[in-house]
Write a protein that holds these residues in place. Structure first.
Motif, PDB file in Angstrom:
ATOM      1  N   VAL A  40     -26.623   4.085  31.015  1.00 31.55           N
ATOM      2  CA  VAL A  40     -25.218   3.994  31.449  1.00 31.55           C
ATOM      3  C   VAL A  40     -25.141   3.178  32.735  1.00 31.55           C
ATOM      4  O   VAL A  40     -24.298   2.276  32.866  1.00 31.55           O
ATOM      5  N   GLU A  41     -26.006   3.472  33.679  1.00 31.71           N
ATOM      6  CA  GLU A  41     -25.998   2.751  34.956  1.00 31.71           C
ATOM      7  C   GLU A  41     -26.324   1.276  34.761  1.00 31.71           C
ATOM      8  O   GLU A  41     -25.761   0.416  35.440  1.00 31.71           O
ATOM      9  N   ILE A  42     -27.215   0.964  33.855  1.00 36.52           N
ATOM     10  CA  ILE A  42     -27.556  -0.434  33.585  1.00 36.52           C
ATOM     11  C   ILE A  42     -26.337  -1.177  33.050  1.00 36.52           C
ATOM     12  O   ILE A  42     -26.031  -2.305  33.475  1.00 36.52           O
ATOM     13  N   LYS A  43     -25.606  -0.554  32.116  1.00 39.16           N
ATOM     14  CA  LYS A  43     -24.403  -1.191  31.570  1.00 39.16           C
ATOM     15  C   LYS A  43     -23.357  -1.393  32.666  1.00 39.16           C
ATOM     16  O   LYS A  43     -22.680  -2.426  32.710  1.00 39.16           O
ATOM     17  N   CYS A  44     -23.236  -0.419  33.576  1.00 36.02           N
ATOM     18  CA  CYS A  44     -22.279  -0.542  34.676  1.00 36.02           C
ATOM     19  C   CYS A  44     -22.673  -1.683  35.616  1.00 36.02           C
ATOM     20  O   CYS A  44     -21.809  -2.425  36.096  1.00 36.02           O
ATOM     21  N   LEU A  45     -23.960  -1.834  35.872  1.00 36.68           N
ATOM     22  CA  LEU A  45     -24.411  -2.920  36.736  1.00 36.68           C
ATOM     23  C   LEU A  45     -24.136  -4.288  36.108  1.00 36.68           C
ATOM     24  O   LEU A  45     -23.750  -5.235  36.797  1.00 36.68           O
ATOM     25  N   PHE A  46     -24.334  -4.401  34.799  1.00 37.30           N
ATOM     26  CA  PHE A  46     -24.030  -5.661  34.111  1.00 37.30           C
ATOM     27  C   PHE A  46     -22.540  -5.999  34.235  1.00 37.30           C
ATOM     28  O   PHE A  46     -22.178  -7.143  34.511  1.00 37.30           O
ATOM     29  N   LEU A  47     -21.687  -4.999  34.033  1.00 35.56           N
ATOM     30  CA  LEU A  47     -20.249  -5.228  34.166  1.00 35.56           C
ATOM     31  C   LEU A  47     -19.898  -5.620  35.593  1.00 35.56           C
ATOM     32  O   LEU A  47     -19.105  -6.542  35.816  1.00 35.56           O
ATOM     33  N   GLN A  48     -20.508  -4.956  36.566  1.00 33.44           N
ATOM     34  CA  GLN A  48     -20.229  -5.263  37.970  1.00 33.44           C
ATOM     35  C   GLN A  48     -20.619  -6.713  38.289  1.00 33.44           C
ATOM     36  O   GLN A  48     -19.848  -7.439  38.924  1.00 33.44           O
ATOM     37  N   ASP A  49     -21.783  -7.153  37.829  1.00 32.64           N
ATOM     38  CA  ASP A  49     -22.198  -8.542  38.057  1.00 32.64           C
ATOM     39  C   ASP A  49     -21.231  -9.526  37.417  1.00 32.64           C
ATOM     40  O   ASP A  49     -20.869 -10.543  38.009  1.00 32.64           O
ATOM     41  N   GLU A  50     -20.815  -9.204  36.195  1.00 35.17           N
ATOM     42  CA  GLU A  50     -19.900 -10.067  35.455  1.00 35.17           C
ATOM     43  C   GLU A  50     -18.563 -10.209  36.193  1.00 35.17           C
ATOM     44  O   GLU A  50     -18.038 -11.315  36.356  1.00 35.17           O
ATOM     45  N   LEU A  51     -18.032  -9.084  36.677  1.00 37.48           N
ATOM     46  CA  LEU A  51     -16.740  -9.104  37.361  1.00 37.48           C
ATOM     47  C   LEU A  51     -16.832  -9.804  38.723  1.00 37.48           C
ATOM     48  O   LEU A  51     -15.901 -10.505  39.133  1.00 37.48           O
ATOM     49  N   GLU A  52     -17.949  -9.629  39.411  1.00 40.08           N
ATOM     50  CA  GLU A  52     -18.122 -10.305  40.699  1.00 40.08           C
ATOM     51  C   GLU A  52     -18.220 -11.815  40.519  1.00 40.08           C
ATOM     52  O   GLU A  52     -17.750 -12.578  41.358  1.00 40.08           O
ATOM     53  N   GLU A  53     -18.845 -12.258  39.404  1.00 37.02           N
ATOM     54  CA  GLU A  53     -18.933 -13.695  39.126  1.00 37.02           C
ATOM     55  C   GLU A  53     -17.560 -14.278  38.815  1.00 37.02           C
ATOM     56  O   GLU A  53     -17.315 -15.465  39.064  1.00 37.02           O
ATOM     57  N   GLN A  54     -16.669 -13.457  38.261  1.00 34.76           N
ATOM     58  CA  GLN A  54     -15.310 -13.922  37.964  1.00 34.76           C
ATOM     59  C   GLN A  54     -14.472 -14.050  39.235  1.00 34.76           C
ATOM     60  O   GLN A  54     -13.403 -14.641  39.194  1.00 34.76           O
ATOM     61  N   GLY A  55     -14.937 -13.485  40.351  1.00 33.09           N
ATOM     62  CA  GLY A  55     -14.245 -13.607  41.623  1.00 33.09           C
ATOM     63  C   GLY A  55     -13.216 -12.526  41.887  1.00 33.09           C
ATOM     64  O   GLY A  55     -12.321 -12.721  42.716  1.00 33.09           O
ATOM     65  N   LEU A  56     -13.309 -11.404  41.221  1.00 28.71           N
ATOM     66  CA  LEU A  56     -12.366 -10.304  41.459  1.00 28.71           C
ATOM     67  C   LEU A  56     -12.667  -9.631  42.800  1.00 28.71           C
ATOM     68  O   LEU A  56     -13.785  -9.700  43.323  1.00 28.71           O
ATOM     69  N   GLU A  57     -11.658  -8.961  43.336  1.00 28.76           N
ATOM     70  CA  GLU A  57     -11.831  -8.256  44.604  1.00 28.76           C
ATOM     71  C   GLU A  57     -12.752  -7.055  44.405  1.00 28.76           C
ATOM     72  O   GLU A  57     -12.860  -6.496  43.312  1.00 28.76           O
ATOM     73  N   GLU A  58     -13.373  -6.638  45.494  1.00 21.49           N
ATOM     74  CA  GLU A  58     -14.355  -5.555  45.436  1.00 21.49           C
ATOM     75  C   GLU A  58     -13.738  -4.241  44.975  1.00 21.49           C
ATOM     76  O   GLU A  58     -14.340  -3.492  44.192  1.00 21.49           O
ATOM     77  N   ALA A  59     -12.522  -3.948  45.415  1.00 18.89           N
ATOM     78  CA  ALA A  59     -11.847  -2.711  45.020  1.00 18.89           C
ATOM     79  C   ALA A  59     -11.569  -2.694  43.520  1.00 18.89           C
ATOM     80  O   ALA A  59     -11.752  -1.663  42.844  1.00 18.89           O
TER      81      ALA A  59
END
Length: 144
Positions: free
Chosen positions: A58-77
């Motif tokens: 579960v944590e691995i999938k969450c980390l992948f999503l977090q990396d993906e969203l950060e690359e898209q340039g979304l805000e941290e919140a």
């Protein structure tokens, strides 16, 4: 040379010429014991290990999503909110989730634990440690 085995003369070989028996050869009775050991059923896997592996996935999938969203340039919140939502969804389905990769890894962990237990048992037998032995008992003045 002894019964046709060994060197005719030990000169120049760097050995004494003494003939010893082959201790690595299995006797027929030992071969049967090896076969019996292989036929035993594997021990059941510890459920806490499987649960830990599921949570790890579960944590691995969450980390992948977090990396993906950060690359898209979304805000941290916003990234934290979306990752939190995904984590809650995955954790709610944790019991029904089937993770074959995690099960394979847990079996490897189980084998390592079994090997370590056997090693500890052999050491205890070699040191003649009783099975009822309590660690630290020798330092207790009130104990028998």
């Amino acid at each position: 040379m002894y019964n046709g085995i060994g060197l005719t003369t030990p000169r120049g070989t760097g050995t004494s010429g003494h003939v010893v028996r082959n201790a690595s050869a299995l006797k027929p009775s030992q071969k049967h014991r090896r076969i019996e050991r292989k036929e035993r059923a594997p021990k059941p896997v510890d459920p806490s290990i499987l649960e830990h592996e599921r949570k790890r996935q579960v944590e691995i999938k969450c980390l992948f999503l977090q990396d993906e969203l950060e690359e898209q340039g979304l805000e941290e919140a916003e990234v934290e909110r979306r990752v939190g939502v995904l984590r809650q969804q995955l954790l709610s389905n944790l019991e029904t989730a089937s993770l074959p990769e995690a099960k394979l890894r847990s079996f490897e962990t189980q084998r390592v634990r079994e090997r370590k237990e056997k090693e500890n048992e052999r050491f205890a037998r070699a040191m003649r440690i009783d099975k009822e032995h309590v660690e630290g008992e020798a330092f207790d003045p009130g104990a028998g």
